[in-house]
Design a protein around this motif. Structure first.
Motif, PDB file in Angstrom:
ATOM      1  N   ALA A  38       0.807  -1.220   0.000  1.00  0.00           N
ATOM      2  CA  ALA A  38       0.000   0.000   0.000  1.00  0.00           C
ATOM      3  C   ALA A  38       0.840   1.269   0.000  1.00  0.00           C
ATOM      4  O   ALA A  38       0.428   2.301  -0.561  1.00  0.00           O
ATOM      5  CB  ALA A  38      -0.928  -0.003   1.212  1.00  0.00           C
ATOM      6  N   VAL A  39       1.990   1.216   0.614  1.00  0.00           N
ATOM      7  CA  VAL A  39       2.831   2.409   0.782  1.00  0.00           C
ATOM      8  C   VAL A  39       4.181   2.138   0.126  1.00  0.00           C
ATOM      9  O   VAL A  39       4.799   1.094   0.379  1.00  0.00           O
ATOM     10  CB  VAL A  39       3.027   2.750   2.282  1.00  0.00           C
ATOM     11  N   ASP A  40       4.646   3.072  -0.693  1.00  0.00           N
ATOM     12  CA  ASP A  40       5.941   2.903  -1.376  1.00  0.00           C
ATOM     13  C   ASP A  40       7.070   3.237  -0.410  1.00  0.00           C
ATOM     14  O   ASP A  40       7.697   4.293  -0.479  1.00  0.00           O
ATOM     15  CB  ASP A  40       6.007   3.800  -2.613  1.00  0.00           C
ATOM     16  N   LEU A  41       7.329   2.305   0.485  1.00  0.00           N
ATOM     17  CA  LEU A  41       8.303   2.557   1.549  1.00  0.00           C
ATOM     18  C   LEU A  41       9.726   2.601   1.017  1.00  0.00           C
ATOM     19  O   LEU A  41      10.546   3.405   1.492  1.00  0.00           O
ATOM     20  CB  LEU A  41       8.163   1.477   2.621  1.00  0.00           C
ATOM     21  N   HIS A  42      10.050   1.776   0.044  1.00  0.00           N
ATOM     22  CA  HIS A  42      11.401   1.810  -0.508  1.00  0.00           C
ATOM     23  C   HIS A  42      11.627   3.093  -1.308  1.00  0.00           C
ATOM     24  O   HIS A  42      12.715   3.681  -1.262  1.00  0.00           O
ATOM     25  CB  HIS A  42      11.663   0.561  -1.337  1.00  0.00           C
ATOM     26  N   GLY A  43      10.596   3.548  -2.010  1.00  0.00           N
ATOM     27  CA  GLY A  43      10.707   4.835  -2.688  1.00  0.00           C
ATOM     28  C   GLY A  43      10.853   5.983  -1.702  1.00  0.00           C
ATOM     29  O   GLY A  43      11.629   6.911  -1.913  1.00  0.00           O
ATOM     30  N   GLN A  60       4.948  13.380   6.594  1.00  0.00           N
ATOM     31  CA  GLN A  60       4.091  13.563   5.430  1.00  0.00           C
ATOM     32  C   GLN A  60       3.531  12.234   4.936  1.00  0.00           C
ATOM     33  O   GLN A  60       2.355  12.140   4.547  1.00  0.00           O
ATOM     34  CB  GLN A  60       4.873  14.244   4.312  1.00  0.00           C
ATOM     35  N   THR A  61       4.354  11.200   4.970  1.00  0.00           N
ATOM     36  CA  THR A  61       3.897   9.888   4.525  1.00  0.00           C
ATOM     37  C   THR A  61       2.780   9.365   5.419  1.00  0.00           C
ATOM     38  O   THR A  61       1.803   8.765   4.929  1.00  0.00           O
ATOM     39  CB  THR A  61       5.074   8.894   4.489  1.00  0.00           C
ATOM     40  N   ALA A  62       2.892   9.598   6.700  1.00  0.00           N
ATOM     41  CA  ALA A  62       1.830   9.182   7.628  1.00  0.00           C
ATOM     42  C   ALA A  62       0.546   9.961   7.358  1.00  0.00           C
ATOM     43  O   ALA A  62      -0.557   9.394   7.391  1.00  0.00           O
ATOM     44  CB  ALA A  62       2.291   9.370   9.066  1.00  0.00           C
ATOM     45  N   GLN A  63       0.669  11.251   7.072  1.00  0.00           N
ATOM     46  CA  GLN A  63      -0.510  12.056   6.766  1.00  0.00           C
ATOM     47  C   GLN A  63      -1.171  11.592   5.471  1.00  0.00           C
ATOM     48  O   GLN A  63      -2.405  11.574   5.357  1.00  0.00           O
ATOM     49  CB  GLN A  63      -0.117  13.533   6.662  1.00  0.00           C
ATOM     50  N   ASP A  64      -0.353  11.202   4.498  1.00  0.00           N
ATOM     51  CA  ASP A  64      -0.877  10.789   3.192  1.00  0.00           C
ATOM     52  C   ASP A  64      -1.477   9.384   3.226  1.00  0.00           C
ATOM     53  O   ASP A  64      -2.230   9.016   2.311  1.00  0.00           O
ATOM     54  CB  ASP A  64       0.240  10.824   2.143  1.00  0.00           C
ATOM     55  N   ASP A  67      -4.430   5.218   6.998  1.00  0.00           N
ATOM     56  CA  ASP A  67      -4.728   3.840   7.402  1.00  0.00           C
ATOM     57  C   ASP A  67      -3.489   3.102   7.885  1.00  0.00           C
ATOM     58  O   ASP A  67      -3.612   2.066   8.563  1.00  0.00           O
ATOM     59  CB  ASP A  67      -5.338   3.073   6.226  1.00  0.00           C
ATOM     60  N   TRP A  68      -2.309   3.628   7.524  1.00  0.00           N
ATOM     61  CA  TRP A  68      -1.051   2.979   7.886  1.00  0.00           C
ATOM     62  C   TRP A  68      -0.185   3.873   8.775  1.00  0.00           C
ATOM     63  O   TRP A  68       1.003   3.624   8.925  1.00  0.00           O
ATOM     64  CB  TRP A  68      -0.280   2.589   6.614  1.00  0.00           C
ATOM     65  N   ALA A  69      -0.788   4.888   9.363  1.00  0.00           N
ATOM     66  CA  ALA A  69      -0.012   5.852  10.145  1.00  0.00           C
ATOM     67  C   ALA A  69       0.719   5.194  11.310  1.00  0.00           C
ATOM     68  O   ALA A  69       1.860   5.550  11.622  1.00  0.00           O
ATOM     69  CB  ALA A  69      -0.917   6.968  10.644  1.00  0.00           C
TER      70      ALA A  69
END
Length: 206
Positions: A38-43, A60-64, A67-69
């Protein structure tokens, strides 16, 4: 040409870097697979390694990805647990080379803030003869620019350098520049290569 310096990657050469394995242990393999899909963690991490601010990017990634914060905040708050453990045999090889007067450089994809976090736990990270850290350089492996920057900064090139990295694409980029290379799979193999190159004796490489 005689080898003039030994170049170490850090992640999976001197310290572990297995985010999937870490999250499997924390949230379970099924949820981890969903998280990474769901989240491009490596990117995300590549951006940090290229110089983006670790704390700002994670916020910012948590805000975006609300559901995965929770999981993203684990990446932030427990980041040092992702960068583990110390590969102590590799650390000994680094010090053994330096004890013989052979310069040891880092060439690593690492963020500015995360490098500082890790260096508090792993003192060897402040003991390279030269540091080539992607976050400060603004470019990540395997971009040829980062290899050129090491050559320009050190005054060394081609087979005056030998480089160990766990990723084949990073090795291929160095090999294309004429560097000697070693695909790192375990420290014993790297030790054997350093002995074969005449840089260490078998006893020094233990």
């Amino acid at each position: 040409m005689t080898i003039k310096a030994v170049v170490f990657d850090i992640g999976n050469v001197l310290i572990g870097w297995q985010p999937e394995q870490f999250f499997d242990s924390v949230i379970g393999a099924d949820r981890r697979r969903a998280f990474f899909a769901a989240v491009d963690l490596h990117g995300m991490n590549d951006g940090i390694d290229a110089g983006e601010n670790f704390h700002d990017v994670l916020r910012q990634t948590a805000q975006d990805n609300p559901d995965w914060a929770t999981e993203i905040n684990i990446w932030h708050d427990r980041w040092i647990d992702l960068a583990a453990p110390l590969i102590d045999h590799s650390e000994r090889l680094m010090y053994a080379l330096q004890a013989k007067g052979i310069p040891v450089f880092s060439l690593t994809n690492f963020g500015i803030q995360t490098y500082d976090i890790a260096a508090e736990v792993y003192p060897f990270m402040r003991k390279f003869d030269r540091d080539f850290i992607s976050g400060h350089m603004g470019v990540i492996k395997p971009d040829p620019t980062i290899y050129q920057m090491l050559e320009d900064g050190s005054g060394l090139s081609g087979d005056a350098l030998i480089f160990a990295d766990d990723r084949q694409d990073n090795i291929d980029a160095a090999k294309a520049r004429g560097w000697r290379t070693h695909v790192f799979e375990h420290p014993k193999g790297w030790a054997d290569r350093l002995v074969a190159e005449g840089l260490l004796t078998a006893q020094e490489a233990t």
